[in-house]
Write an enzyme that holds these catalytic residues in place. Structure first.
Site, PDB file in Angstrom:
ATOM      1  N   LYS A 150       0.835  -1.202   0.000  1.00 23.61           N
ATOM      2  CA  LYS A 150       0.000   0.000   0.000  1.00 23.61           C
ATOM      3  C   LYS A 150       0.873   1.256   0.000  1.00 23.61           C
ATOM      4  O   LYS A 150       1.991   1.248   0.528  1.00 23.61           O
ATOM      5  CB  LYS A 150      -0.886  -0.042   1.253  1.00 23.61           C
ATOM      6  CG  LYS A 150      -1.945   1.037   1.363  1.00 23.61           C
ATOM      7  CD  LYS A 150      -2.775   0.783   2.615  1.00 23.61           C
ATOM      8  CE  LYS A 150      -3.835   1.841   2.825  1.00 23.61           C
ATOM      9  NZ  LYS A 150      -4.655   1.554   4.028  1.00 23.61           N
ATOM     10  N   LEU A 199      -6.512   8.752   3.780  1.00 22.34           N
ATOM     11  CA  LEU A 199      -6.664   7.378   4.292  1.00 22.34           C
ATOM     12  C   LEU A 199      -7.937   7.151   5.121  1.00 22.34           C
ATOM     13  O   LEU A 199      -8.378   6.015   5.251  1.00 22.34           O
ATOM     14  CB  LEU A 199      -5.447   6.947   5.123  1.00 22.34           C
ATOM     15  CG  LEU A 199      -4.105   6.898   4.394  1.00 22.34           C
ATOM     16  CD1 LEU A 199      -3.013   6.393   5.332  1.00 22.34           C
ATOM     17  CD2 LEU A 199      -4.148   6.031   3.149  1.00 22.34           C
ATOM     18  N   SER A 225      -9.292   1.807   2.903  1.00 15.48           N
ATOM     19  CA  SER A 225      -8.337   2.619   2.189  1.00 15.48           C
ATOM     20  C   SER A 225      -7.265   1.818   1.435  1.00 15.48           C
ATOM     21  O   SER A 225      -6.496   2.385   0.651  1.00 15.48           O
ATOM     22  CB  SER A 225      -7.629   3.572   3.166  1.00 15.48           C
ATOM     23  OG  SER A 225      -6.943   2.855   4.184  1.00 15.48           O
ATOM     24  N   ILE A 246      -7.713   0.748   9.793  1.00 15.74           N
ATOM     25  CA  ILE A 246      -8.089   1.502  10.992  1.00 15.74           C
ATOM     26  C   ILE A 246      -9.599   1.558  11.179  1.00 15.74           C
ATOM     27  O   ILE A 246     -10.094   2.067  12.170  1.00 15.74           O
ATOM     28  CB  ILE A 246      -7.500   2.933  10.969  1.00 15.74           C
ATOM     29  CG1 ILE A 246      -7.538   3.547  12.375  1.00 15.74           C
ATOM     30  CG2 ILE A 246      -8.228   3.822   9.953  1.00 15.74           C
ATOM     31  CD1 ILE A 246      -6.809   4.861  12.489  1.00 15.74           C
ATOM     32  N   GLY A 247     -10.344   1.036  10.203  1.00 16.43           N
ATOM     33  CA  GLY A 247     -11.799   1.026  10.340  1.00 16.43           C
ATOM     34  C   GLY A 247     -12.431   0.020   9.393  1.00 16.43           C
ATOM     35  O   GLY A 247     -13.641   0.022   9.184  1.00 16.43           O
ATOM     36  N   GLY A 248     -11.583  -0.820   8.802  1.00 10.58           N
ATOM     37  CA  GLY A 248     -12.028  -1.777   7.802  1.00 10.58           C
ATOM     38  C   GLY A 248     -11.227  -1.662   6.527  1.00 10.58           C
ATOM     39  O   GLY A 248     -11.574  -2.227   5.488  1.00 10.58           O
ATOM     40  N   SER A 249     -10.094  -0.953   6.583  1.00  9.54           N
ATOM     41  CA  SER A 249      -9.353  -0.585   5.374  1.00  9.54           C
ATOM     42  C   SER A 249      -8.686  -1.740   4.656  1.00  9.54           C
ATOM     43  O   SER A 249      -8.303  -1.611   3.501  1.00  9.54           O
ATOM     44  CB  SER A 249      -8.294   0.467   5.718  1.00  9.54           C
ATOM     45  OG  SER A 249      -8.911   1.656   6.141  1.00  9.54           O
TER      46      SER A 249
END
Length: 586
Positions: A150, A199, A225, A246-249
């Site tokens: 990434k 992001l 992201s 960090i939240g489903g990335s």
């Protein structure tokens, strides 16, 4: 009444003074306009520089592939990129396939996929130089395997832009820990992949490199992201990639693109050397993890990373090698399940895929117990939104200065920029009619002081223990949940941060979680969207229907969750799901 000598009217002013005043005002306005013009020009120069650098690397990679094909005309590139990671590593280890052949095969395929999906930010041409020393890593678990990383994963000499202008022309001084370890294990990072601006969004577009597209439908987002990773792997241009979550990335692009993805407990894998636009935020934790075509590939990557090299390079990482015994266990599991978390009602395809997976696991002898995440609305607003944006989004907004806001982010950014008093006022007005949106607006104000931040951190700890206590009371081994999907239409992610409840909750709790594709959207799933009302019936629920429409044939996944530091158990559960789905298709 007689005027004092200090009183005068504008008409009595000295004409020369008035001329000077007007000239000053005009000059000031001209200066402001000139500074804006200069800023726009600087912005355009940075965007052109980032794009031209990417385009130059693509061109050089195309030349390298063409040159290799003339020296090795009989290379079976299509056959090489069709191998599983298990098959590829076996052939590389036994010598029937060379690392040079594998690298150029994947470079050729990645270039082809990038033309269609716009998923690359940089081709790492140093990968060809790495071949000269690759025999030193002959015993590595990933010897000769080309991998993708990434954009924000640090690679020496290359930018980690995070899709923002302020990080252009700031190349990493050295490889991050993850890249260093992977190289020592014989892996060859050869491409960096696209991300959303800043992001903190689950689309995949930014002003530097543009919009990435879904490999299964070009009208859909690949998610984010780690969206460039999802698109590249889903399109066949990479066999193994590294993302952050960090939240489903990691999990969302894996779900949207029909691949497997895994988010470990934060800091099980080193975060040192990775770039971020919200560094310092501690309420909702980020993690580094693998993305691949199958679960065995995820497990192999975890095993390669969890080694003495990583523990020595970053002593803050707990020295816990990969537990093969836990991953290979066949013990029957006690599985908690939750079809609707009470915050986002799953789409019809999400629910069907979840129920079908549960039935397969029950037939295989596993035990199921119902589980409801406690106080999900409270967790989403007071712990997650308020924690992620504790500074009122000031840090994120500061990273966006000096450049345009990408369309995928605009709807998300507008409320961030509203003054606190207006957010509070709107929250009070909307509370009786739109309680979910009201609570979210209030949470966007962040925290008001350091003591308030400490109380917020304490609340996160209390909620985590509350969640774990309920888990332990039910004697659960793992948890099965629906996974957000199918892939959204473009420019809806920024309007639907509420849809993250199934993923971001496990960043808050710091639980390992992974996704496995299990089905595809049917015409019946699509038809049932006409009857979808959601849990709240508010504008967000209506937007969700619009976001997922037109998805027949797209992949749908489920999410598997375990307690902190139980990565191997979580992967074993994912493997079980994967095998049962494969057997059912036969």
């Amino acid at each position: 009444m007689e005027r004092t000598n200090t009183e005068f009217s504008l008409s009595e002013m000295d004409p020369t003074f008035m001329s000077v005043l007007a000239a000053t005002a005009c000059g000031g306005a001209a200066l402001v306009l000139f500074m804006r013009y200069c800023n726009r020009q600087r912005m355009k120069v940075k965007i052109r520089k980032a794009r031209s650098r990417r385009d130059a690397s693509v061109q050089q990679a195309e030349q390298a592939v063409q040159q290799f094909s003339t020296t090795k005309p009989d290379a079976e590139n299509a056959r090489i990129v069709s191998l599983s990671l298990t098959e590829l590593t076996k052939r590389l280890q036994e010598g029937s396939l060379s690392p040079e052949e594998a690298l150029h095969a994947y470079m050729e395929k990645a270039l082809e996929v990038n033309k269609r999906l716009n998923c690359a930010t940089d081709i790492l041409l140093e990968s060809r130089e790495q071949l000269s020393n690759i025999e030193n890593c002959r015993d590595g678990l990933l010897y000769g395997v080309p991998i993708s990383i990434k954009d924000n994963v640090g690679y020496k000499g290359h930018d980690s832009t995070c899709g923002v202008l302020c990080k252009v022309d700031e190349p990493a001084e050295e490889d991050c820990v993850v890249v260093t370890v992977l190289k020592r294990q014989g892996a060859i990072p050869f491409i960096k992949t696209n991300i959303p601006q800043g992001l903190l969004n689950y689309d995949c577009s930014n002003p530097l490199f543009g919009q990435s597209l879904n490999p299964h439908n070009l009208q859909k987002t690949p998610g984010g992201s780690s969206g460039g990773e999802g698109a590249l792997i889903g399109g066949g241009g990479s066999i193994l990639g590294i993302g952050t979550d960090i939240g489903g990335s990691i999990r969302i692009p894996s779900s949207f693109c029909g691949i497997c993805g895994f988010k470990p407990t934060s800091n099980r894998i080193s975060l040192r050397g990775l770039s971020s636009c919200c560094r310092g935020q501690k309420s909702v934790l980020s993690a580094v993890g693998p993305m691949a075509r199958d679960v065995d590939s995820l497990a192999l990557c975890m095993k390669a990373l969890l080694c003495e090299d990583m523990f020595a390079l970053d002593p803050t990482v707990p020295p816990m090698p990969f537990d093969d015994k836990a991953y290979l266990s066949t013990k029957r599991l006690r599985i908690g399940y939750c079809e609707n978390d009470g915050y986002l009602m799953p789409s019809p395809s999400m629910s069907r895929a979840f129920r079908e997976t549960r039935e397969l696991l029950e037939k295989a002898g596993h035990t199921f117990v119902p589980f409801t995440p406690p106080r999900i609305a409270y967790a989403m607003h007071e712990l997650i939104v308020k924690g992620l944006l504790a500074d009122g989004a000031e840090t994120l907004l500061s990273n966006l200065k000096g450049g345009p806001v990408d369309p995928c982010l605009m709807a998300q950014i507008i409320p961030y920029r509203l003054p606190h008093w207006l957010k509070k006022t709107l929250s009070v007005i909307l509370r009786p009619i739109l309680p979910r949106i009201s609570a979210s607006l209030s949470a966007l104000c962040g925290v008001s002081s350091v003591p308030d931040l400490w109380r917020q951190h304490a609340s996160v700890e209390d909620y985590t223990h509350e969640f774990i206590s309920e888990w332990q009371r039910l004697k659960m081994d793992v948890l099965l949940c629906p996974m957000l999907g199918p892939a959204f239409n473009l420019n809806y992610c920024g309007k639907l941060t509420c849809a993250l409840s199934y993923t971001v909750l496990y960043n808050l709790l710091n639980f390992p979680a992974g996704v496995v594709p299990v089905s595809t959207v049917t015409t019946d799933d699509e038809a049932q969207l006409d009857n979808y009302k959601g849990n709240f019936g508010d504008p967000w629920d209506k937007f969700f229907v619009k976001a997922v429409k037109g998805a027949v044939g797209l992949p749908v996944a489920v999410e598997c969750v375990a307690l902190p530091w139980q990565e191997e158990l979580c992967l074993r559960f994912m493997k079980e799901v994967e095998q049962l789905v494969k057997e059912s298709r036969k």
